[in-house]
Design a protein around this motif. Structure first.
Motif, PDB file in Angstrom:
ATOM      1  N   ALA A  26      64.984 -13.199  87.182  1.00 23.59           N
ATOM      2  CA  ALA A  26      64.758 -12.511  88.449  1.00 23.59           C
ATOM      3  C   ALA A  26      65.338 -11.108  88.472  1.00 23.59           C
ATOM      4  CB  ALA A  26      65.355 -13.320  89.594  1.00 23.59           C
ATOM      5  N   THR A  27      66.100 -10.738  87.457  1.00 25.04           N
ATOM      6  CA  THR A  27      66.633  -9.373  87.403  1.00 25.04           C
ATOM      7  C   THR A  27      65.467  -8.396  87.360  1.00 25.04           C
ATOM      8  OG1 THR A  27      68.590 -10.137  86.215  1.00 25.04           O
ATOM      9  CG2 THR A  27      68.093  -7.780  86.119  1.00 25.04           C
ATOM     10  N   PRO A  28      65.394  -7.474  88.309  1.00 26.35           N
ATOM     11  CA  PRO A  28      64.191  -6.625  88.396  1.00 26.35           C
ATOM     12  C   PRO A  28      64.053  -5.692  87.203  1.00 26.35           C
ATOM     13  CG  PRO A  28      65.868  -5.885  89.928  1.00 26.35           C
ATOM     14  CD  PRO A  28      66.362  -7.174  89.370  1.00 26.35           C
ATOM     15  N   ASP A  29      62.815  -5.510  86.783  1.00 30.35           N
ATOM     16  CA  ASP A  29      62.499  -4.584  85.698  1.00 30.35           C
ATOM     17  C   ASP A  29      61.390  -3.639  86.165  1.00 30.35           C
ATOM     18  OD1 ASP A  29      62.907  -3.545  83.190  1.00 30.35           O
ATOM     19  OD2 ASP A  29      61.505  -4.896  82.195  1.00 30.35           O
ATOM     20  N   ILE A  30      61.464  -3.275  87.438  1.00 29.08           N
ATOM     21  CA  ILE A  30      60.389  -2.518  88.062  1.00 29.08           C
ATOM     22  C   ILE A  30      60.287  -1.104  87.502  1.00 29.08           C
ATOM     23  CG2 ILE A  30      59.516  -1.624  90.257  1.00 29.08           C
ATOM     24  CD1 ILE A  30      59.205  -4.635  89.853  1.00 29.08           C
ATOM     25  N   ASP A  31      61.401  -0.472  87.143  1.00 28.71           N
ATOM     26  CA  ASP A  31      61.327   0.884  86.604  1.00 28.71           C
ATOM     27  C   ASP A  31      60.465   0.925  85.340  1.00 28.71           C
ATOM     28  OD1 ASP A  31      63.090   2.327  88.467  1.00 28.71           O
ATOM     29  OD2 ASP A  31      64.658   1.052  87.635  1.00 28.71           O
ATOM     30  N   ARG A  32      60.730   0.027  84.405  1.00 23.24           N
ATOM     31  CA  ARG A  32      59.932   0.010  83.171  1.00 23.24           C
ATOM     32  C   ARG A  32      58.483  -0.361  83.458  1.00 23.24           C
ATOM     33  NH1 ARG A  32      64.778  -2.472  81.529  1.00 23.24           N
ATOM     34  NH2 ARG A  32      65.991  -1.241  80.020  1.00 23.24           N
ATOM     35  N   LEU A  33      58.291  -1.282  84.402  1.00 23.03           N
ATOM     36  CA  LEU A  33      56.928  -1.681  84.753  1.00 23.03           C
ATOM     37  C   LEU A  33      56.161  -0.508  85.338  1.00 23.03           C
ATOM     38  CD1 LEU A  33      54.879  -4.011  84.962  1.00 23.03           C
ATOM     39  CD2 LEU A  33      55.781  -4.449  87.263  1.00 23.03           C
ATOM     40  N   GLN A  34      56.804   0.258  86.186  1.00 18.67           N
ATOM     41  CA  GLN A  34      56.123   1.414  86.781  1.00 18.67           C
ATOM     42  C   GLN A  34      55.773   2.463  85.726  1.00 18.67           C
ATOM     43  OE1 GLN A  34      57.414   1.523  91.434  1.00 18.67           O
ATOM     44  NE2 GLN A  34      58.754   2.630  90.061  1.00 18.67           N
ATOM     45  N   ILE A  35      56.657   2.673  84.772  1.00 12.82           N
ATOM     46  CA  ILE A  35      56.338   3.638  83.711  1.00 12.82           C
ATOM     47  C   ILE A  35      55.149   3.157  82.890  1.00 12.82           C
ATOM     48  CG2 ILE A  35      57.184   4.542  81.504  1.00 12.82           C
ATOM     49  CD1 ILE A  35      58.059   6.155  83.934  1.00 12.82           C
ATOM     50  N   ARG A  36      55.092   1.867  82.614  1.00 10.34           N
ATOM     51  CA  ARG A  36      53.912   1.343  81.903  1.00 10.34           C
ATOM     52  C   ARG A  36      52.643   1.576  82.734  1.00 10.34           C
ATOM     53  NH1 ARG A  36      53.830  -4.456  80.838  1.00 10.34           N
ATOM     54  NH2 ARG A  36      52.147  -3.923  79.398  1.00 10.34           N
ATOM     55  N   TRP A  37      52.761   1.362  84.040  1.00 10.37           N
ATOM     56  CA  TRP A  37      51.605   1.579  84.912  1.00 10.37           C
ATOM     57  C   TRP A  37      51.172   3.041  84.891  1.00 10.37           C
ATOM     58  CZ3 TRP A  37      48.413  -1.794  87.060  1.00 10.37           C
ATOM     59  CH2 TRP A  37      47.557  -1.367  88.076  1.00 10.37           C
ATOM     60  N   PHE A  38      52.108   3.939  85.051  1.00 11.82           N
ATOM     61  CA  PHE A  38      51.762   5.365  85.055  1.00 11.82           C
ATOM     62  C   PHE A  38      51.295   5.828  83.680  1.00 11.82           C
ATOM     63  CE2 PHE A  38      54.817   5.657  88.796  1.00 11.82           C
ATOM     64  CZ  PHE A  38      53.791   5.764  89.719  1.00 11.82           C
ATOM     65  N   ASP A  39      51.906   5.310  82.608  1.00 16.04           N
ATOM     66  CA  ASP A  39      51.437   5.673  81.261  1.00 16.04           C
ATOM     67  C   ASP A  39      49.971   5.281  81.083  1.00 16.04           C
ATOM     68  OD1 ASP A  39      53.884   6.710  80.558  1.00 16.04           O
ATOM     69  OD2 ASP A  39      54.467   5.036  79.259  1.00 16.04           O
ATOM     70  N   ARG A  40      49.601   4.116  81.613  1.00 16.27           N
ATOM     71  CA  ARG A  40      48.209   3.665  81.458  1.00 16.27           C
ATOM     72  C   ARG A  40      47.232   4.549  82.205  1.00 16.27           C
ATOM     73  NH1 ARG A  40      43.826   3.415  81.088  1.00 16.27           N
ATOM     74  NH2 ARG A  40      42.339   1.668  81.020  1.00 16.27           N
ATOM     75  N   TRP A  41      47.537   4.944  83.427  1.00 13.52           N
ATOM     76  CA  TRP A  41      46.557   5.627  84.259  1.00 13.52           C
ATOM     77  C   TRP A  41      46.725   7.146  84.277  1.00 13.52           C
ATOM     78  CZ3 TRP A  41      43.024   2.227  84.809  1.00 13.52           C
ATOM     79  CH2 TRP A  41      43.357   0.879  84.964  1.00 13.52           C
ATOM     80  N   LEU A  42      47.920   7.651  84.021  1.00 15.66           N
ATOM     81  CA  LEU A  42      48.129   9.102  84.040  1.00 15.66           C
ATOM     82  C   LEU A  42      48.129   9.710  82.642  1.00 15.66           C
ATOM     83  CD1 LEU A  42      49.046   8.243  86.912  1.00 15.66           C
ATOM     84  CD2 LEU A  42      50.728  10.081  86.818  1.00 15.66           C
ATOM     85  N   LYS A  43      48.400   8.861  81.615  1.00 13.67           N
ATOM     86  CA  LYS A  43      48.402   9.351  80.235  1.00 13.67           C
ATOM     87  C   LYS A  43      47.361   8.662  79.372  1.00 13.67           C
ATOM     88  CE  LYS A  43      53.353  10.523  80.144  1.00 13.67           C
ATOM     89  NZ  LYS A  43      54.657  10.283  79.465  1.00 13.67           N
ATOM     90  N   GLN A  44      46.588   7.729  79.979  1.00 22.43           N
ATOM     91  CA  GLN A  44      45.563   6.980  79.261  1.00 22.43           C
ATOM     92  C   GLN A  44      46.127   6.243  78.052  1.00 22.43           C
ATOM     93  OE1 GLN A  44      44.680  10.447  80.244  1.00 22.43           O
ATOM     94  NE2 GLN A  44      44.255   9.277  82.099  1.00 22.43           N
ATOM     95  N   SER A  45      47.338   5.747  78.180  1.00 23.46           N
ATOM     96  CA  SER A  45      47.968   5.014  77.097  1.00 23.46           C
ATOM     97  C   SER A  45      47.467   3.572  77.092  1.00 23.46           C
ATOM     98  CB  SER A  45      49.490   5.029  77.268  1.00 23.46           C
ATOM     99  OG  SER A  45      50.117   4.191  76.329  1.00 23.46           O
ATOM    100  N   PRO A  46      46.885   3.092  76.004  1.00 28.97           N
ATOM    101  CA  PRO A  46      46.363   1.713  75.956  1.00 28.97           C
ATOM    102  C   PRO A  46      47.486   0.704  75.719  1.00 28.97           C
ATOM    103  CG  PRO A  46      45.950   2.808  73.869  1.00 28.97           C
ATOM    104  CD  PRO A  46      46.615   3.830  74.753  1.00 28.97           C
ATOM    105  N   ASN A  47      48.323   0.508  76.738  1.00 30.31           N
ATOM    106  CA  ASN A  47      49.511  -0.338  76.565  1.00 30.31           C
ATOM    107  C   ASN A  47      49.289  -1.780  76.991  1.00 30.31           C
ATOM    108  OD1 ASN A  47      49.515  -0.121  79.361  1.00 30.31           O
ATOM    109  ND2 ASN A  47      51.186   1.383  79.415  1.00 30.31           N
ATOM    110  N   GLY A  48      48.075  -2.133  77.438  1.00 38.29           N
ATOM    111  CA  GLY A  48      47.746  -3.513  77.730  1.00 38.29           C
ATOM    112  C   GLY A  48      48.113  -3.999  79.111  1.00 38.29           C
ATOM    113  N   ILE A  49      48.683  -3.141  79.961  1.00 35.70           N
ATOM    114  CA  ILE A  49      49.100  -3.619  81.279  1.00 35.70           C
ATOM    115  C   ILE A  49      47.912  -4.042  82.125  1.00 35.70           C
ATOM    116  CG2 ILE A  49      49.091  -1.344  82.433  1.00 35.70           C
ATOM    117  CD1 ILE A  49      51.711  -2.292  83.825  1.00 35.70           C
TER     118      ILE A  49
END
Length: 569
Positions: free
Chosen positions: A306-329
């Motif tokens: 339950a320890t939040p990992d939202i910061d890393r999750l948000q970066i993965r989200w932004f990498d996918r849509w703002l940098k077109q990174s195919p990270n699988g999210i």
């Protein structure tokens, strides 16, 4: 190398002016990584609490986000901090948000793509900036957390009652911040003092006449909130972005918390976007309270998962849509929900997930009041009537005596249930695990001597020691039993059916535990106190309060029951 020659990897340009279309200038701090020649996407947060705070109560500092290869803009909204203009919550954020996104898009070192993040107020400002297509603004992806798109149900009110423990402390906080920003005395000091003893003067002061806010240069929005008593009030139509989001053009990562009071508002916003967007909407629901986000929620330790990992999750989200990174999210499950009890994350294709309903009926010998209740929850409706049972239970609601509650979340309820003005019903120990996933519903049949009253239903799990941990709760102000838009007073002593929706949850209740339901007519300070007279509670004086006799029925012709959604495994 000496300190004098050290260059921090993140450059911060503070108090950057951002002009709005009406000439008002808002101010922002801009963080960017040094020595990056290529254009970078921009992450924007807009908040009323001060640029320096930057929601670090739940997120990593903006410099961390900048270090991931982003320009980060933290802006104070109109009338807050150093930003010009007058602050009125949510009222100016659509136009100001759109103008700010365009400013971010046009920064000289911007790639032209803008993402937004933030929780609570900062989540709402994202939806308000999303009322125009991204092709017109540069907005590309959102990460709203614990935020809604309308401010009546699930925000300012709960079941039609004023969500007092949210509305009043927040109003005083915002008013104090405004006084602080404007260096107003004695208002800043008086409001700061008021924040530490709100409940002391809540007991006896009509909510429309709070001296700490009345006739003050700050905080008048509070009186707008309590005057708007129905969702069709002009106030809600003017400030809520829902009506302007007929189409949602953006991929969004929605973050919610099972113990967050804005849970229903967040899930409503998510569902609205799912129904109106061709883009991926991802939902993450942790066990968390509004603040802080932690594995420790109320009296429960939800485990390391339950320890939040939202910061890393948000970066993965932004990498996918703002940098077109195919990270699988985008290939992961669209809904990830934390199941309390088992303390693990579950993947679902949608929320709410597929469930089957299990029902429990009320039964008693007429002595279900208080902690020594004989009330039962039985799985067979044919068992509610036998020679030992009565068809009803009765308690007395005196609003002069506040019916207290714990904070919302997994807290032991025994201390607040040691009183006669509530009913308790408990099941036998469960023979198998119950995996609750969704919104339980309580179908209440009741009569009251009052023309208007409140019904509060709690659902607990009870262990072998008697510890009664809150799982969910629901509220319904009786005048809203048919419609929130068209309130209707009651005919006293008439049996009425009330469908009461409890807040969603995801909880594994293990075999051997018992389920328990509490029924009361107050929940102070979750909600304001109903005077039981038909008056709007916010204008009632202490001398107006009237006692009401409440009768809950569990007869074959009016069988009160609890419906629980169990996930299909």
């Amino acid at each position: 190398m000496g300190f004098s020659s050290y260059r921090p990897p993140i450059q911060v340009d503070r108090l950057q002016p951002v002009p709005m279309r009406d000439g008002t200038v808002l101010y922002a701090d801009v963080y960017r990584p040094r020595d990056r020649d290529e254009p970078l996407p921009v992450l924007l947060m807009r908040l009323p609490y001060g640029r320096e705070i930057a929601s670090t109560v739940v997120y990593a500092h903006p410099s961390w986000y900048a270090a991931q290869g982003y320009i980060v803009v933290i802006q104070e909204v109109r009338g807050c901090g150093r930003s010009e203009g007058s602050f009125d919550p949510f009222r100016y954020e659509i136009e100001d948000g759109i103008d700010t996104v365009r400013w971010c898009r046009d920064l000289p070192d911007s790639s032209g793509k803008v993402g937004t993040y933030g929780f609570s107020y900062q989540g709402v400002t994202q939806f308000q900036a999303a009322t125009l297509p991204g092709s017109e603004t540069g907005l590309t992806a959102l990460c709203p957390a614990m935020a809604g798109i309308q401010f009546y149900k699930g925000w300012n009110t709960w079941g039609g009652a004023l969500a007092l423990d949210l509305v009043l402390p927040w109003a005083v906080q915002l008013a104090q911040d405004s006084a602080q920003f404007q260096q107003l005395e004695p208002q800043a000091t008086e409001l700061g003092r008021a924040r530490s003893h709100i409940q002391q003067w809540l007991n006896f002061t009509p909510l429309r006449e709070l001296a700490v806010l009345q006739n003050q240069p700050v905080g008048q929005f509070y009186f707008d909130w309590i005057a708007a008593t129905t969702p069709n009030a002009d106030y809600y139509r003017e400030i809520s972005p829902e009506s302007q989001l007929d189409r949602f053009e953006f991929p969004a990562l929605h973050v919610a918390g099972w113990a967050d009071p804005f849970l229903e508002a967040t899930l409503h916003a998510y569902q609205h976007c799912v129904e109106r967007s061709p883009h991926l909407q991802k939902l993450v629901i942790g066990p968390w309270q509004h603040i802080p986000w932690s594995r420790h929620v109320g009296e429960a330790d939800c485990g390391a998962a339950a320890t939040p990992d939202i910061d890393r999750l948000q970066i993965r989200w932004f990498d996918r849509w703002l940098k077109q990174s195919p990270n699988g999210i985008d290939a992961e499950a669209p809904v990830q929900a934390f199941e309390m009890g088992s303390n693990r994350w579950l993947d679902f294709p949608a929320w709410p997930p597929e469930t089957e309903r299990r029902s429990l009926w009320l039964k008693s010998d007429g002595l279900a009041c208080g902690p020594d209740s004989s009330g039962q929850l039985v799985p067979d409706p044919s068992a509610i009537a036998d020679a030992t049972t009565m068809e009803f239970d009765t308690y007395v609601c005196d609003p002069r005596i506040a019916n207290p509650v714990t904070p919302y979340g997994p807290y032991d309820q025994r201390a607040v249930h040691r009183r006669p003005d509530l009913l308790l019903y408990a099941s036998e120990p469960l023979g198998q695990d119950w995996a609750i996933a969704g919104s339980p519903t309580f179908h209440l049949y009741a009569a009251t001597t009052a023309p208007d009253t409140d019904w509060v239903v709690k659902l607990m799990q009870v262990d072998s020691t008697g510890r009664a941990l809150l799982l969910s709760a629901g509220v319904l102000r009786s005048r809203f039993r048919h419609s929130f838009a068209q309130p209707e007073l009651l005919a006293p002593d008439e049996i009425t059916a009330y469908p009461i929706s409890l807040r969603p949850t995801c909880r594994l209740v293990p075999a051997g535990m018992r389920l328990q339901v509490a029924i009361a007519s107050g929940a102070f300070p979750w909600i304001d106190r109903n005077p039981n007279t038909g008056q709007w509670p916010t204008s009632a004086r202490f001398s107006d309060f009237q006692t009401a006799v409440q009768t809950v029925f569990h007869a074959e012709s009016c069988p009160s029951r609890l419906d629980v959604p169990l996930r299909v495994r």
